[in-house]
Scaffold this active site. Sequence first.
Site, PDB file in Angstrom:
ATOM      1  N   ASP A  22      -0.431  -8.371   2.002  1.00  0.00           N
ATOM      2  CA  ASP A  22       0.323  -8.832   0.817  1.00  0.00           C
ATOM      3  C   ASP A  22       0.310 -10.350   0.552  1.00  0.00           C
ATOM      4  O   ASP A  22       0.477 -11.137   1.479  1.00  0.00           O
ATOM      5  CB  ASP A  22       1.817  -8.490   0.950  1.00  0.00           C
ATOM      6  N   GLU A 198       8.480  -0.568  -1.175  1.00  0.00           N
ATOM      7  CA  GLU A 198       8.223  -1.880  -0.570  1.00  0.00           C
ATOM      8  C   GLU A 198       8.026  -2.928  -1.666  1.00  0.00           C
ATOM      9  O   GLU A 198       7.787  -2.593  -2.830  1.00  0.00           O
ATOM     10  CB  GLU A 198       6.937  -1.829   0.285  1.00  0.00           C
TER      11      GLU A 198
HETATM   12  C1  FRU Z   1       3.480  -3.824   2.383  1.00  0.00           C
HETATM   13  C2  FRU Z   1       4.101  -4.125   3.732  1.00  0.00           C
HETATM   14  C3  FRU Z   1       5.455  -4.762   3.538  1.00  0.00           C
HETATM   15  C4  FRU Z   1       5.635  -5.511   4.824  1.00  0.00           C
HETATM   16  C5  FRU Z   1       4.238  -5.988   5.092  1.00  0.00           C
HETATM   17  C6  FRU Z   1       3.882  -6.105   6.546  1.00  0.00           C
HETATM   18  O1  FRU Z   1       2.095  -3.840   2.359  1.00  0.00           O
HETATM   19  O2  FRU Z   1       4.197  -2.942   4.484  1.00  0.00           O
HETATM   20  O3  FRU Z   1       6.493  -3.857   3.270  1.00  0.00           O
HETATM   21  O4  FRU Z   1       6.541  -6.567   4.712  1.00  0.00           O
HETATM   22  O5  FRU Z   1       3.359  -5.079   4.469  1.00  0.00           O
HETATM   23  O6  FRU Z   1       2.645  -6.729   6.714  1.00  0.00           O
END
Ligand code: FRU
Length: 477
Positions: A22, A198
């Site tokens: 992300d 998320e």
């Molecule tokens: C989404 C996620 C988020 C988390 C991150 C961990 O892709 O699962 O919810 O904060 O990636 O890398």
Amino acid sequence: APYNEPFRPQVHFSPRERWMNDPNGLVFFEGEYHLFFQHNPLGDTPGHISWGHAVSTDLLHWHELPVAIPATDKELVFTGSVVVDEKNSSHQCENHQPCLVAIYTAHNDTPHHEAQALAVSQDRGRTWKRFSGNPVLDRNVPEFRDPGVTWNDETKSWLMVVSLPNDHKVVFYTSPDLIEWTELSTFGPAATVSGQWECPNLLKIPTADGKQSLYALKIGVNPGSLQGGSGEQYFLGTFDGHHFTQSSDPGSHGWTDYGKDSYCAISFNHLPAGEPPTLIGWMDDWQYADKLPTVPWRGQMTIPRHLALLKDADGLALQQTPVTAPIRAKSTSLVASITQPTTTLFTTDQPTELTLTIDPADAQTFGLRLYSDPAHWTEVAIDRTTMKLSTDRTHATNITAPDFPARTEAPLSPNRPLDLHLILDRSSVEVFAQNGTTAMTNLTMPTTQNLRVELFRTQGTHPLKVIGQRWTLRSVW
Ligand code: FRU
């Protein structure tokens, strides 16, 4: 050569090496756009998750900097935001200067625990110090993450939207100082409630004429999104300082992107006045992200997109316009009229942007086939009977990652114009249709860097007419 390996995107950000997911903490500050990102500095699969960092002055040419916030033995540094604390509301800024405050999820594996924590930078994001009072927001639950924090001009306070992934809820909080947080309300479950929720993000989006605005609440779903695996839905509505309320107009729920490869997109904080909300997502899908054969890096971002709100006879729509002006090179006009099933429009070995307006006459299906060799292609099509846009990459590549072969579909409106806007890079095809009201992003991982672009049509006898523009895009590396 660096940034010239097979599949290495030429106009999209990717880390020099190792794993990325992300985007985090997108913020504009003192002339620089900052892109932080979920990063494993030690490997090419998720692990030791830290915040990587890159800066740019135009959203396209990125300069990667050292890891900004490293994982420790006690915490992984999960997704979050960065804000500019202009007035030292947090009392963490030194010398009466504005400072950058990161609000991230401190993630613990054993015992499984997530809470929100702060880190502060006094030097334009180059170095960061964790806040001594961490965590600042803890519900004592195992999963509670991805704070999207912005300054809310109407309430004159900080606003956080953060996810309770397994409850399919997001929670809104307010704070005067980024440290004390008070719960305002929750939103959800709503619409798609599979998997986990998320990366929530709340953005204020002006209408195209700048006269009105609405809020867009964007929520990642993984797995079980429309396209399979990870994807993102949005809700359009109002935020009254306490509650988000979805509009009753048609178009108030949709998918930010109808392809498989756009996830956890967030928007920039603190943009200069007049700059439209700008979104960047992770151009990948959790189904196969750690299996793609790219070396020595894994993961790339979408093209940045300016956002606007459209209101027409069909209702509301979120409009996305790719940001490419700084890298547009040679431009060529395209005019074609075809009655035969296919015709080659052009060939190239460079990243390319294409805009096409199509008068299909009596053709039923039409679109583009992007060949990387005679046996491998990606098809972007509009079917007028079903009124669907599709991207089919089942013949695109030799790579065999699970769930990679796919065809994605999006509904189109019979009332909006039939246009296509494409960004073609070494491993991806981003499609924007109907004035940007539908976006479809897919990795394609083609067999070569050569591209032969063919226009095709099915059925009918009257000439299908295309008017368009093609730009060669300059590599950003
Ligand atoms: C989404 C996620 C988020 C988390 C991150 C961990 O892709 O699962 O919810 O904060 O990636 O890398």
